[in-house]
Design an enzyme around this catalytic site. Structure first.
Site, mmCIF file in Angstrom:
data_model
loop_
_atom_site.group_PDB
_atom_site.id
_atom_site.type_symbol
_atom_site.label_atom_id
_atom_site.label_comp_id
_atom_site.label_asym_id
_atom_site.label_seq_id
_atom_site.Cartn_x
_atom_site.Cartn_y
_atom_site.Cartn_z
ATOM 1 N N GLY A 12 0.811 -1.209 0.000
ATOM 2 C CA GLY A 12 0.000 0.000 0.000
ATOM 3 C C GLY A 12 0.846 1.261 0.000
ATOM 4 O O GLY A 12 2.084 1.207 -0.010
ATOM 5 N N LEU A 72 -2.462 -1.957 7.015
ATOM 6 C CA LEU A 72 -3.601 -2.502 6.285
ATOM 7 C C LEU A 72 -4.720 -1.476 6.205
ATOM 8 O O LEU A 72 -4.955 -0.721 7.155
ATOM 9 C CB LEU A 72 -4.120 -3.759 6.986
ATOM 10 C CG LEU A 72 -3.157 -4.943 7.072
ATOM 11 C CD1 LEU A 72 -3.761 -6.042 7.942
ATOM 12 C CD2 LEU A 72 -2.825 -5.474 5.689
ATOM 13 N N GLY A 73 -5.405 -1.451 5.084
ATOM 14 C CA GLY A 73 -6.532 -0.540 4.953
ATOM 15 C C GLY A 73 -7.051 -0.500 3.530
ATOM 16 O O GLY A 73 -6.301 -0.729 2.582
ATOM 17 N N TYR A 124 -17.197 4.405 8.127
ATOM 18 C CA TYR A 124 -15.739 4.330 8.003
ATOM 19 C C TYR A 124 -15.069 4.752 9.303
ATOM 20 O O TYR A 124 -14.200 4.042 9.834
ATOM 21 C CB TYR A 124 -15.286 5.229 6.850
ATOM 22 C CG TYR A 124 -13.794 5.253 6.617
ATOM 23 C CD1 TYR A 124 -13.199 4.355 5.738
ATOM 24 C CD2 TYR A 124 -12.981 6.177 7.267
ATOM 25 C CE1 TYR A 124 -11.834 4.376 5.512
ATOM 26 C CE2 TYR A 124 -11.610 6.206 7.049
ATOM 27 C CZ TYR A 124 -11.039 5.304 6.175
ATOM 28 O OH TYR A 124 -9.674 5.328 5.964
ATOM 29 N N LYS A 128 -12.932 2.405 12.144
ATOM 30 C CA LYS A 128 -11.569 2.767 12.546
ATOM 31 C C LYS A 128 -11.496 2.950 14.068
ATOM 32 O O LYS A 128 -10.531 2.518 14.718
ATOM 33 C CB LYS A 128 -11.140 4.048 11.841
ATOM 34 C CG LYS A 128 -10.898 3.890 10.349
ATOM 35 C CD LYS A 128 -9.700 3.012 10.058
ATOM 36 C CE LYS A 128 -9.304 3.060 8.596
ATOM 37 N NZ LYS A 128 -8.158 2.178 8.285
#
Length: 216
Positions: A12, A72-73, A124, A128
């Protein structure tokens, strides 16, 4: 004594910037990268563990490290559904934290997002925030949570929303001062460098790094 780093999310935007920093750091004798795709990097310190992220338990003994960096995302658009998004941004992150803590890792550095809040009405931001709360239950000596604003940098898979947002924020950057400074876009490289600095501090406890403090 040199340490071992474990990096998830190396392909990423932030992870790809962080990997060369970890490999160049004198702190680490070994850098383990875990993911479903190998990275196109060859280095004597680098060890690659290729696996689906829902099968980490099967490779637990290959993931023993001192410092864990979780980059990660995804986005709702890329994931395709709330369930798929939750799997990447919550489940995989929390499972990695639990596994690393079980392997007696000392520090956990994780990328979250500005506005993360477990009580948020925005899905979202809520996921998180829930991820942050869950990670903090793991018994690490130190947990560092990074909350960047809009990220700048080249991705392997461009995100249209980020590109459009970056253009707007660059134009309005001179106006983003004082309390509004937190909305300034942050280069992925700056977040990567901040993650390494945090690990090198060798502190303890939980620390949240907000967007405004990530650029040096």
């Amino acid at each position: 004594m040199q340490k071992t780093a474990l990096l998830a999310g190396a392909t990423g935007l932030i992870g790809s910037q962080l990997l060369p920093l970890l490999l160049a750091s004198e702190r680490y004798a070994k850098v383990i990268v875990v993911g479903r795709k190998a990275v196109p990097t060859i280095h004597p310190k680098l060890v690659q563990v290729v696996t689906e992220l829902d099968k980490l338990e099967a490779v637990r003994l290959k993931l023993i490290a001192d410092d864990v960096f979780c980059c990660l995302g995804t986005t709702m658009a890329q994931a395709g559904s709330k369930e798929a998004f939750f799997k990447v941004d919550f489940l995989y992150v929390v499972q990695l934290a639990a596994l690393a803590a079980g392997n007696f890792a000392a520090q956990f550095m994780v990328v979250s997002s500005m506005g993360a809040d477990a009580e948020s009405r925005i899905y979202y931001s809520r996921v998180k925030g829930e991820m942050e709360a869950a990670v903090q239950q793991a018994p690490f000596r130190a947990i560092h949570i990074f909350r960047p604003s809009l990220l700048l940098g080249e991705r392997a898979t461009p995100r249209l929303g980020e590109r459009l947002g970056a253009v707007v924020l660059k134009l309005t950057r001179p106006l983003l001062r004082g309390p509004l400074q937190k909305y300034r876009p942050v280069p992925g490289a700056a977040v990567a460098a901040a993650m390494l600095r945090a690990a090198e501090d060798d502190g303890g406890g939980v620390r949240v790094h907000e967007a405004a403090g990530l650029v040096k």
